[in-house]
Design an enzyme around this catalytic site. Sequence first.
Site, PDB file in Angstrom:
ATOM      1  CG  ASP A  47      -0.421  -0.069   2.521  1.00 30.72           C
ATOM      2  OD1 ASP A  47       0.809  -0.231   2.629  1.00 30.72           O
ATOM      3  OD2 ASP A  47      -1.179   0.029   3.508  1.00 30.72           O
ATOM      4  CB  SER A  48       4.598   1.685  -0.111  1.00 35.09           C
ATOM      5  OG  SER A  48       4.842   0.515  -0.869  1.00 35.09           O
ATOM      6  CG  ASP A  86       0.434  -4.005   2.042  1.00 31.44           C
ATOM      7  OD1 ASP A  86       0.479  -4.876   2.934  1.00 31.44           O
ATOM      8  OD2 ASP A  86       1.317  -3.145   1.880  1.00 31.44           O
ATOM      9  CE  LYS A 115       3.180  -5.949   3.809  1.00 25.62           C
ATOM     10  NZ  LYS A 115       2.702  -4.731   4.509  1.00 25.62           N
ATOM     11  CD  GLU A 117       0.233  -1.560   8.177  1.00 20.68           C
ATOM     12  OE1 GLU A 117      -0.111  -0.794   9.108  1.00 20.68           O
ATOM     13  OE2 GLU A 117       0.714  -1.142   7.102  1.00 20.68           O
ATOM     14  CD  GLU A 184       7.767  -0.265   7.611  1.00 20.15           C
ATOM     15  OE1 GLU A 184       6.846  -1.006   7.219  1.00 20.15           O
ATOM     16  OE2 GLU A 184       7.931   0.904   7.198  1.00 20.15           O
TER      17      GLU A 184
END
Length: 266
Positions: A47-48, A86, A115, A117, A184
């Site tokens: 999602d970057s 993501d 993925k 978080e 991270e």
Amino acid sequence: MNPTAPWTTARLRALKGREKIVCLTAYDFATARLVDESGVHLVLVGDSVGNTMLGYANTLPVTMLDMLSHTAAVARGVKQALIVADMPFMSYQLTIPHALANAGRLLKVGAHAVKLEGGALRVPTIRAMVENGIPVMGHLGLTPQSVQEFGGFKVQGRTAAAAKELLRDARAIAKAGVFAIVLESIPAKLAAKITAAVDVPTIGIGAGPRCDGQVLVIHDLLGLGGDWKPKFAKRYADLGAAAKAAIGEYKREVADGTFPGPEHSY
Ligand code: KIV
């Protein structure tokens, strides 16, 4: 094993302790093809994309539609790497059925895994996904979707209490069934401790050399991110400067009539 066989979550898990796992982000067909042809094990449609391709200040505005479109483009360019997409902010936090539906949409357009978080809080969601055939990668430490809660992009796990909590989170999501965990921006020593404590691969970004693998944002690696260069990123090329030089030359040649030449004309 056939050396061109596609990477699966099981094959990647089996690399833990034997071979470093190499991961890189990609957001479009052309870049994904380059990354895949370079032999990278795992392509992350991060999602970057919000920062790198869409010009947002952080990942919070990224939508499911953004992720579906970029994941589908990446999937068209990849033959061998494992594709992880993501789950964007608020696509998995509301309810488990909502999270399952969104993860399923990402798999339908070509992702092999998703993925998300977060730590112990995410255990029920991770379990439900894995039980329904959706492989999940975890993400701990400086989880960018919590940037507002963290008050900025700050290294996590620096205090003894925070380190203990991250270790507990890693154990919890590993037990719930994630096939790998991104760590991270945490101290290298803590990342090494987590890596030793879980039986799934850890993939570091700003987490030191003792993770089972590494991931970088491709714009950082290729020098496409402008002046932004996080401490943990290494710039292996300056394609931004090369692109500006090429565009400048094109501009000059159009202006002075050198381009198009006879070889470009019908
Ligand atoms: O979105 C992303 O690119 C990521 C990596 C930084 C791990 O989550």
